[in-house]
Design an enzyme around this catalytic site. Sequence first.
Site, PDB file in Angstrom:
ATOM      1  NE  ARG A 137      38.863  39.099  41.598  1.00 62.05           N
ATOM      2  CZ  ARG A 137      38.846  40.315  42.146  1.00 62.05           C
ATOM      3  NH1 ARG A 137      39.168  41.370  41.432  1.00 62.05           N
ATOM      4  NH2 ARG A 137      38.516  40.466  43.419  1.00 62.05           N
TER       5      ARG A 137
ATOM      6  CG  HIS B 209      44.365  43.634  41.907  1.00 58.80           C
ATOM      7  ND1 HIS B 209      44.027  42.315  41.736  1.00 58.80           N
ATOM      8  CD2 HIS B 209      43.250  44.239  42.396  1.00 58.80           C
ATOM      9  CE1 HIS B 209      42.777  42.117  42.126  1.00 58.80           C
ATOM     10  NE2 HIS B 209      42.280  43.273  42.525  1.00 58.80           N
TER      11      HIS B 209
END
Lengths: 316, 316
Positions: free
Chosen positions: A231, A279
Site C-alpha cells: 500500500r 495498481h
Amino acid sequence: MSVIIAGKIDAIMPHLFILSKDSEEYRSILESSSLPELIIESELTEECEIIFGAPSSIRDVLDKLPNLRWVQSMWAGVEPLLDPSLRKDYILTNARGVFGGLMSEYVIGYLLAYERKIFQRADSQKNKVWDKTLTGSLRGKTVGLLGVGSIGADVAQAAKFFGMTVRGFTRESESSEHVDSYFHGGQLLDFVTGLDYLVSILPNTEETQKIVDAGVLNALPSHALFINVGRGSAVDESALLEALNQKKISGAVLDVFEQEPLPKKHPFWETPNLAMTFHTSAPSLPKDIANVFIENYRFYMEGKPLKYQVNFERGY
Amino acid sequence: MSVIIAGKIDAIMPHLFILSKDSEEYRSILESSSLPELIIESELTEECEIIFGAPSSIRDVLDKLPNLRWVQSMWAGVEPLLDPSLRKDYILTNARGVFGGLMSEYVIGYLLAYERKIFQRADSQKNKVWDKTLTGSLRGKTVGLLGVGSIGADVAQAAKFFGMTVRGFTRESESSEHVDSYFHGGQLLDFVTGLDYLVSILPNTEETQKIVDAGVLNALPSHALFINVGRGSAVDESALLEALNQKKISGAVLDVFEQEPLPKKHPFWETPNLAMTFHTSAPSLPKDIANVFIENYRFYMEGKPLKYQVNFERGY
C-alpha cells in the site's frame, strides 16, 4: 421464526448479495457452481446475511443490513471497512491465496528487468548499438520482504527458486519456510542494511504508516532497488523522491501510491529510475476471487471457521 | 620417458594452457584452488596436454599440440572445433550446468516483460496516463522448448515453477521430468501448434539449420511470442521478418543471430515487436566456468569419465 419448507429450514438458506462492478460475472460463476442452499439476491434486501464484494462499496451499505453475518471482500485490502465509525459485528474475510502468484510474477519480472537491463537494451537497439554490457543475475542477491503474509510467502518462495537470500520483516510471525532470517519491531534498520532489493508487501494499518522513511532509505545500499506492491501509505513519498533524486538508492518500482490515481502534478511521474504500474500488480480476477468465496461458503454452511478472517484490531 | 621427482611421476603432472582474453583471471582462480599436480604454462608449449579456453582461439592452435588429450571449452557452443578439417583425437568437453540459471532468468524475464506489459507501462508513465490495462500471467500458459539439454531442463523447471505447461522437442532424449510432453522428428508442427511461447535453445548443428522456418512460424498462434537463446542458425531470418511484419506472431526476443554482431543494415534493428539482446543472455562468468574445469580436472586425474563430453558426430 424459521419456516420449514420441503424439509429444509428457511433460516439456513442464506441470502447473498454481490456488490461489484463485475456482479454479473460473479453471479454466473457462483450459479454454475451449484452451491447448496444459496439464494443470490438481485437487489440488496434486509434478508441478506452474506455480502460478497468490493470493500469501498460495502462500506456504504453496512447500516442497511440487520441480518449481516459475513462479508467476503473481493480485495486483499479492507481499509474502507476498518473505519472506527463502522460496525464490526460480523465476520470479515478478505481475498488471500490468489494474489501470491501474480505478485511473485510482478516482483520477479521487475527484478529481472532491472538486472537484465531490459530498458537499456531496448535503447541500444533503438540506437543500433551492439550492447554487450554484462547482465546481472538474481542468484546470490539478498531480498528483504517488508511483510510476510500469504503473498509474502509466495514471493519468498519465488526468490528462493532464483537463488536469493530472503529476509523477512514482520510484526511477530515467522511462518514461511522460505524466509532465511526474520526481523521484528526495532530491528528495521538491521533488516534493510545490505539488501540488494527491498520489497514492501505491507497492508495499510496504523503501524505501517510511512514505515519506509528517510531512515530506511538511507540505510539501504546505493545499488538497492525498492519495490512497493503493498500500500502507498507505507512509504514516505517525499523521502523516496529525495532518495531517488540524490541517488541514495538505484531505483524504485511502485505499483501503489498515497493517492490513486496519482495526481498529474505529482513529481513521481518524471522521477528518474522510478517505474510505475498503476495498481495493476495483482488484479482481482473474478474466477480466482469467486473460488475464495466458494471455498469459504462451504465452510460457512458446515459451521466451520472461515479462511482469511480479518482481525479488526490489527487491520489485516 | 617418465622422471620421478619427489616421489611423483612427471608424466602424470599435466601441463595446462589457458587460452582466453580472461587468462589472468582464470589462472588466479585455478591457482587458488590448489589443484593437484597441475602445471599451468604461461606459453603454449608442445608439452600441453590440456587446453582450457575459447573454441574460436583453440581452433587455431590445434595442430601445435602433439600431446593434446583434453580440451575444456569455456563456452557451451563448440562449433569452431567441429570443422571437418580439424583433428578430433582428443576429449572435448564444453561448459554446461552453469548457463541454465542465467538462461532461465532471461527467458522468464522476457516472458514476464511481455505479459506484464513492462514497455507499455513505461510509455504510459511517460505520457502521464494512469494505465489500468489488465496484465497477463504466465500461469496456465504453454511453452514449447526447442532443444531440452541441461539448459532446457533448467528453463523447463522455471516454467513449471510459474505454472506453465511445458512441451519439449528433442532428437530423442526425454530426460527432463519438468517437460510434460515430448515431441521428436516429424512432430515439429504438432509441437508448435497452440503454443503461447516458443523458445529455441538449440545448438548449431546440421540438423538444426533454419528449423524455425515459415512453416513453424505459420503454425504458431498469432498471439505467440518467439524467443531465441540458442544459435541464430536455427532461424530462417527472412521468414521471421515476414512473420513479425505481417503479425503472424505477436513478437520475438532474439539473443542470437546468423551474423554477429548484427550488421547495421539488417532489418531486425527496426522490426516492430522484436527485442534484441546482443548475445548477452548467459555470459560465461570466469568463476562459474572455472568451476566446470576444476570439477572435470579432478575426474581427469582420477581417470574417471569427464562431464559434458561433446560427441563430435552429433556436434553437441
